[in-house]
Design a protein around this motif. Sequence first.
Motif, mmCIF file in Angstrom:
data_model
loop_
_atom_site.group_PDB
_atom_site.id
_atom_site.type_symbol
_atom_site.label_atom_id
_atom_site.label_comp_id
_atom_site.label_asym_id
_atom_site.label_seq_id
_atom_site.Cartn_x
_atom_site.Cartn_y
_atom_site.Cartn_z
ATOM 1 N N LYS A 34 0.834 -1.228 -0.037
ATOM 2 C CA LYS A 34 -0.128 0.115 -0.050
ATOM 3 C C LYS A 34 0.796 1.181 0.055
ATOM 4 C CE LYS A 34 -4.295 -1.891 2.105
ATOM 5 N NZ LYS A 34 -5.217 -1.855 2.956
ATOM 6 N N LYS A 35 1.997 1.127 0.796
ATOM 7 C CA LYS A 35 2.881 2.285 0.890
ATOM 8 C C LYS A 35 3.423 2.638 -0.603
ATOM 9 C CE LYS A 35 4.178 2.032 5.755
ATOM 10 N NZ LYS A 35 3.524 3.288 6.185
ATOM 11 N N TYR A 47 -7.614 -1.720 -7.247
ATOM 12 C CA TYR A 47 -6.175 -1.867 -7.527
ATOM 13 C C TYR A 47 -5.482 -2.182 -8.913
ATOM 14 C CZ TYR A 47 -5.402 -0.794 -2.603
ATOM 15 O OH TYR A 47 -5.258 0.122 -1.346
ATOM 16 N N GLU A 102 0.837 3.822 -3.080
ATOM 17 C CA GLU A 102 0.789 5.429 -2.890
ATOM 18 C C GLU A 102 1.706 6.032 -3.575
ATOM 19 O OE1 GLU A 102 0.458 5.811 1.434
ATOM 20 O OE2 GLU A 102 -1.454 4.855 1.418
#
Length: 211
Positions: free
Chosen positions: A41-42, A75, A45
């Motif tokens: 997820k990081k 996603y 981003e």
Amino acid sequence: FIVIEPSLSIMRGLAHFGLGMCYLRGKGVEKDAGKAVEWFKKAGEAGNRNALFNLGVCYTQGLGAEVDRAMAFDYFQQAAELGDCKAMLQVGVCYISGRGVEASETNAATMFQKAADLGESVAQYNIGVCYGKGRGVEKNLETAAIWYQRSAEKGDAMGQFRLALCYATGKGVEKDAKKAVELYEASAAQDHGGALFNLGVCFAQGDGVEQ
């Protein structure tokens, strides 16, 4: 010389993606799919398309997160918008099956076509099926055979099998029993069930093989 250095965002995304893969595979750290998702997820981003694709897979399969088809589709779509051909394929699969999004054969064919144009072999097979059956595009057996050919040339067992059927029946190509057998053999070598069966029929009936 002009040296173009990657932005901090890109470097951060790569680092976070790498950590996610370490946790997913248990390389250098204890295997932990939940932590892998956090790092993906990081990385996502930061615009890392591989991480976005992996998040789609995680939410599809329930790896480190609850199964959430809509989240997976989101996603995959984000990764596809960044040019990931595997993600384009998955977006197409979601549209054709109505998984996480309203079903649309037209949208599915569009995404399969985009991925196929980038050389994704399964997408080439899938767009061939779309043309062969008129799903989301106008039916065209010749165009279907062209895409099966491209998929087959990349070693895709399904593409080889479908192209073999084309040669066996003369649909979209000139009928050629010998070529059909060659393609069945290539597909059967990858344990494709339909190819194994059809190859057995060819030998039993003497179609495209020497007696």
